[in-house]
Design a protein around this motif. Structure first.
Motif, PDB file in Angstrom:
ATOM      1  N   PRO A 136     -12.971  17.092 -35.009  1.00 20.26           N
ATOM      2  CA  PRO A 136     -11.627  16.189 -34.420  1.00 20.26           C
ATOM      3  C   PRO A 136     -11.785  14.660 -34.743  1.00 20.26           C
ATOM      4  O   PRO A 136     -12.790  14.121 -34.838  1.00 20.26           O
ATOM      5  CB  PRO A 136     -11.871  16.270 -32.717  1.00 20.26           C
ATOM      6  N   GLU A 195      -4.763  18.034 -21.532  1.00 19.98           N
ATOM      7  CA  GLU A 195      -5.640  19.003 -21.945  1.00 19.98           C
ATOM      8  C   GLU A 195      -6.646  18.525 -23.178  1.00 19.98           C
ATOM      9  O   GLU A 195      -5.853  17.655 -24.003  1.00 19.98           O
ATOM     10  CB  GLU A 195      -4.845  20.414 -22.195  1.00 19.98           C
ATOM     11  N   PRO A 196      -7.651  18.833 -23.181  1.00 22.61           N
ATOM     12  CA  PRO A 196      -8.585  19.577 -22.591  1.00 22.61           C
ATOM     13  C   PRO A 196      -8.972  19.057 -21.110  1.00 22.61           C
ATOM     14  O   PRO A 196      -9.827  19.620 -20.314  1.00 22.61           O
ATOM     15  CB  PRO A 196      -9.619  20.002 -23.416  1.00 22.61           C
ATOM     16  N   SER A 242       2.478  23.310 -35.193  1.00 27.03           N
ATOM     17  CA  SER A 242       2.777  23.436 -33.909  1.00 27.03           C
ATOM     18  C   SER A 242       4.233  23.790 -33.844  1.00 27.03           C
ATOM     19  O   SER A 242       5.089  23.213 -34.851  1.00 27.03           O
ATOM     20  CB  SER A 242       2.471  22.615 -32.926  1.00 27.03           C
ATOM     21  N   THR A 264      -1.909  18.618 -36.209  1.00 24.66           N
ATOM     22  CA  THR A 264      -1.976  19.602 -35.208  1.00 24.66           C
ATOM     23  C   THR A 264      -1.524  18.918 -33.879  1.00 24.66           C
ATOM     24  O   THR A 264      -1.664  17.830 -33.620  1.00 24.66           O
ATOM     25  CB  THR A 264      -3.091  20.420 -35.100  1.00 24.66           C
ATOM     26  N   SER A 265      -1.193  20.087 -32.889  1.00 24.00           N
ATOM     27  CA  SER A 265      -1.031  19.292 -31.662  1.00 24.00           C
ATOM     28  C   SER A 265      -2.267  19.134 -30.766  1.00 24.00           C
ATOM     29  O   SER A 265      -2.410  18.504 -29.960  1.00 24.00           O
ATOM     30  CB  SER A 265      -0.226  20.399 -30.673  1.00 24.00           C
ATOM     31  N   PHE A 266      -3.472  19.445 -31.608  1.00 25.90           N
ATOM     32  CA  PHE A 266      -4.819  19.045 -31.120  1.00 25.90           C
ATOM     33  C   PHE A 266      -5.174  17.642 -31.440  1.00 25.90           C
ATOM     34  O   PHE A 266      -5.882  16.970 -30.702  1.00 25.90           O
ATOM     35  CB  PHE A 266      -5.782  19.705 -31.789  1.00 25.90           C
ATOM     36  N   ASP A 267      -4.434  16.898 -32.116  1.00 24.75           N
ATOM     37  CA  ASP A 267      -4.594  15.491 -32.282  1.00 24.75           C
ATOM     38  C   ASP A 267      -4.014  14.747 -31.741  1.00 24.75           C
ATOM     39  O   ASP A 267      -2.820  14.819 -31.150  1.00 24.75           O
ATOM     40  CB  ASP A 267      -3.953  15.257 -34.022  1.00 24.75           C
ATOM     41  N   LYS A 268      -4.975  13.897 -31.139  1.00 24.91           N
ATOM     42  CA  LYS A 268      -4.671  12.803 -29.947  1.00 24.91           C
ATOM     43  C   LYS A 268      -4.098  11.598 -30.663  1.00 24.91           C
ATOM     44  O   LYS A 268      -5.017  10.744 -30.832  1.00 24.91           O
ATOM     45  CB  LYS A 268      -5.676  12.640 -29.001  1.00 24.91           C
ATOM     46  N   HIS A 306       3.545  15.412 -29.267  1.00 26.13           N
ATOM     47  CA  HIS A 306       2.429  14.572 -29.628  1.00 26.13           C
ATOM     48  C   HIS A 306       2.951  13.565 -30.792  1.00 26.13           C
ATOM     49  O   HIS A 306       2.230  12.774 -31.220  1.00 26.13           O
ATOM     50  CB  HIS A 306       1.369  15.437 -30.293  1.00 26.13           C
ATOM     51  N   ARG A 353      -7.423  19.256 -39.673  1.00 22.86           N
ATOM     52  CA  ARG A 353      -8.315  20.221 -39.170  1.00 22.86           C
ATOM     53  C   ARG A 353      -8.289  21.395 -39.921  1.00 22.86           C
ATOM     54  O   ARG A 353      -7.509  21.418 -40.902  1.00 22.86           O
ATOM     55  CB  ARG A 353      -7.495  20.731 -37.750  1.00 22.86           C
ATOM     56  N   HIS A 411      -4.893  27.103 -23.840  1.00 21.14           N
ATOM     57  CA  HIS A 411      -3.898  26.857 -24.675  1.00 21.14           C
ATOM     58  C   HIS A 411      -3.969  27.989 -26.135  1.00 21.14           C
ATOM     59  O   HIS A 411      -4.332  27.550 -27.084  1.00 21.14           O
ATOM     60  CB  HIS A 411      -3.792  25.716 -25.321  1.00 21.14           C
TER      61      HIS A 411
END
Length: 326
Positions: free
Chosen positions: A38, A272-273, A81, A57-61, A86, A14, A290
């Motif tokens: 993303p 989330e989200p 993070s 990142t913690s945004f990565d699924k 994750h 990211r 968040h």
């Protein structure tokens, strides 16, 4: 790295703060994400071939199949993070992949948000904001709508690590009486003289407010559920800046809907989200997307901590924030 003819290749999933991107581009052969699009787990796996490390990142699924599918070239994962739910640390250890995180640098920012949630949930920040925006100010009377006092009330803290301790210091300024549950007690000064409870359930009857500040682990996931919420005093308020999966959404929503709980303040959610849509219909929930670490200084510090760990690893040193050590 700077000064080497063939620095390691790092894939950054990211967009980072500008100073972080400048440093990582100078230190490594970095593949950046300038558009901040993303990436799916499959795209990350496709892109990370011929790379030596990942900064994600913690945004990565990512999912449970991510680490087993990594190419053998990947030797380290630096996650931007503190939380690492994750990622599967056991899978990484089995593959011989180092994993690091970023503790310490986001303590104050996250503790500030915890206090924001306590105050916002208690004093009706969400419904008050809507009343002003919707030109309904004239509906207020001396008896309605009303919020709830914070000063002098009892606060229970689940998890007395760095962030829990910072929440305790801030709450002490509001004259709150403090209680906490952690895996082990901490020094009285670090806990701001809070009373320690060895068992989570024993703390709950003493909590007008419950602040969730523990890590997401097999032991804590779902620990805030129908049975434990029932132990709180009627009209208590729950706030969460830790991880969404610590809370049973159905149980929390039921307690908020029935009046068992007066309100909740939530910065984190399970899935989330894509949160449980029932939260959006509750006027007594103050919600944030968040943002616990979302300040320029904090996000920069997190990025530099990732780079510190990467540089240490590729120098043959043990990274300061290694999660996969013995």
């Amino acid at each position: 790295m700077t000064g080497t003819s063939n620095p390691p290749r790092i894939l950054v999933t990211r967009k980072m703060m500008p100073d972080v991107e400048r440093r990582i581009a100078a230190a490594f052969r970095a593949t950046l994400n300038p558009d901040d699009r993303p990436l799916s787990a499959a795209e990350i796996l496709e892109k990370c071939g011929r790379h030596d490390g990942l900064l994600l990142t913690s945004f990565d699924k990512l999912g449970p199949d991510f680490i087993p599918a990594l190419p053998p070239s990947i030797r380290i994962i630096a996650t931007h993070s503190v939380g690492y739910d994750h990622l599967s640390i056991p899978q990484a250890k089995a593959r011989g992949i180092a994993v690091t995180n970023t503790p310490g640098v986001l303590t104050d920012a996250t503790a500030d948000v915890a206090l924001l949630l306590i105050l916002g949930a208690a004093r009706g920040a969400s419904w008050g904001d809507r009343m002003v925006r919707e030109d309904r100010w004239g509906e207020t009377t001396l008896i309605s709508p009303l919020g709830h006092d914070v000063s002098g009330r009892r606060l229970g803290i689940l998890g007395m690590g760095r962030i829990g301790q910072a929440v305790a210091r801030r709450a002490r300024a509001f004259g709150m009486t403090l209680h906490y549950h952690s895996r082990r007690p901490v020094a009285a000064a670090e806990a701001s003289q809070a009373t320690y409870h060895q068992h989570f359930e024993d703390m709950l009857p003493n909590c007008d407010f419950l602040s969730i500040n523990c890590a997401s682990t097999p032991e804590t996931r779902g620990i805030v559920n129908a049975a434990t919420l029932a132990l709180l005093p009627d009209g208590a308020i729950v706030v969460n800046t830790a991880r969404g999966d610590i809370v049973d959404d159905g149980a929390l929503i039921a307690a908020l809907s029935s009046g068992k709980l007066a309100a909740a303040g939530l910065d984190v959610f399970r899935g989330e989200p894509r949160i449980d849509p029932r939260y959006r219909g509750l006027d007594n929930v103050f919600m944030l997307p968040h943002i616990g670490s979302a300040t320029p200084g904090t996000r920069s510090a997190m990025g530099h901590k990732c780079i510190d760990n990467l540089e240490q690893f590729f120098r043959g040193e043990t990274p300061t924030d290694l999660l996969t050590g013995d």
